[in-house]
Design an enzyme around this catalytic site. Structure first.
Site, mmCIF file in Angstrom:
data_model
loop_
_atom_site.group_PDB
_atom_site.id
_atom_site.type_symbol
_atom_site.label_atom_id
_atom_site.label_comp_id
_atom_site.label_asym_id
_atom_site.label_seq_id
_atom_site.Cartn_x
_atom_site.Cartn_y
_atom_site.Cartn_z
ATOM 1 N N PRO A 11 0.835 -1.212 0.000
ATOM 2 C CA PRO A 11 0.000 0.000 0.000
ATOM 3 C C PRO A 11 0.867 1.259 0.000
ATOM 4 C CG PRO A 11 -0.508 -1.442 1.868
ATOM 5 C CD PRO A 11 0.730 -1.970 1.231
ATOM 6 N N GLU A 12 0.565 2.163 -0.895
ATOM 7 C CA GLU A 12 1.284 3.435 -0.946
ATOM 8 C C GLU A 12 0.426 4.519 -0.302
ATOM 9 O OE1 GLU A 12 3.961 4.646 -3.654
ATOM 10 O OE2 GLU A 12 4.061 2.821 -4.852
#
Ligand SMILES: [Zn+2]
Length: 288
Positions: free
Chosen positions: A2-3
């Site tokens: 996840p960014e």
């Protein structure tokens, strides 16, 4: 992994579900890797705390905790040292979650089946549970007081400050963008996409960029992150609900992962190079 936009979406989803609720008790698994603070300290800090807010800081999810209705938090267990007990009852506190590669936060009913690789369960006064699930165990849970990300927040930093961060750095601009001590939370995909939109090659030395280049990059970083957050907003429920299917609508990548495919602007094949161990994608014609 996840960014920033995904973490923002998850934090908002969690806030809409558990803000104002109180953590009644905590269960922690026996695997040591996910626990960055001692388990007794995590439990003592979380139990009987009200969740005042959930927000994103860099790529971290931060639960802001304050004293619950019963006062200053449950009496800490006898195993907890006096110092830790003193820290644990000091308000406000934060519960920090880093999702790592495969971490997920679920909000579910207590009767929902407990997934394999569940490392923490916080039982809430409303009867629901917040669960942390992470098969690969790169995610981290910790507690602290006064959490601050190491770098500047990319969606809040001002242009002058942004320019100052990169101006004299001799490293490739791509590496500088990924340096979490400069900007907090810009990952590989969004760095490549931002550089494409700004027309800057990832290998360019940061110090060689003009003020105008950096202004374009500043705008591109914000544009890319905001677009991705707007897209993610529609998939919040898929991510944090109990069945936990990841359902992010991805920003359509213009260069990332498109090696050899035609540039969407000029049709030149997109190139891939490795910079500081990370894949970087760019258009050799559109980016200078
Ligand atoms: Zn191109």
């Amino acid at each position: 992994m996840p960014e920033l936009p995904e973490v923002e979406t998850i934090a908002r989803g969690l806030a809409s579900r558990v803000k104002g609720d109180t953590i009644e008790s905590v269960w922690l698994g026996s695997k040591p890797e996910p626990l960055k603070s001692p388990p007794e300290e995590i439990a003592a800090t979380l139990e009987s705390r009200r969740i005042a807010d959930v927000r994103r800081v860099g790529k971290h999810i931060v639960f802001d905790l304050e004293a619950g209705q019963n006062g200053r938090g449950r009496k800490a267990s006898s195993r907890v040292s006096r110092t830790r007990q003193a820290q644990a009852t000091y308000d406000p506190a934060q519960w920090i979650v880093h999702l790592g590669m495969t971490g997920r936060m679920l909000v579910c009913r207590p009767e929902a089946e407990i997934e394999k690789h569940t490392h923490a369960i916080a039982r809430l006064a409303s009867g629901r549970e917040v669960r942390f699930v992470d098969p690969r165990r790169f995610g981290r849970l910790s507690v602290t007081h006064g959490f601050q990300a190491p770098g500047s927040e990319p969606l809040e930093v001002e242009l002058e400050r942004f320019v100052a961060l990169f101006r004299r750095r001799k490293t490739p601009i791509k590496s500088a963008l990924l340096n979490q001590k400069l900007l907090s939370g810009v990952g590989n995909i969004y760095a490549d996409e931002s550089l494409f939109r700004a027309g800057i090659r990832p290998r360019r030395r940061a110090a060689s960029l003009t003020k105008e280049d950096l202004r374009r990059l500043y705008l591109a970083v914000q544009e890319v992150l905001k677009e991705a957050i707007a897209l993610g907003g529609s998939s919040i429920s898929d991510y944090v609900d109990s069945d936990g299917e990841e359902g992010f609508f991805q920003l359509q990548h213009r260069v990332y992962g498109r090696e050899g495919e035609p540039c969407l602007i000029c049709k030149t094949p997109v190139k891939r190079v490795v910079i500081a161990g990370r894949s970087s994608h760019y258009c050799p014609k559109c980016q200078k």
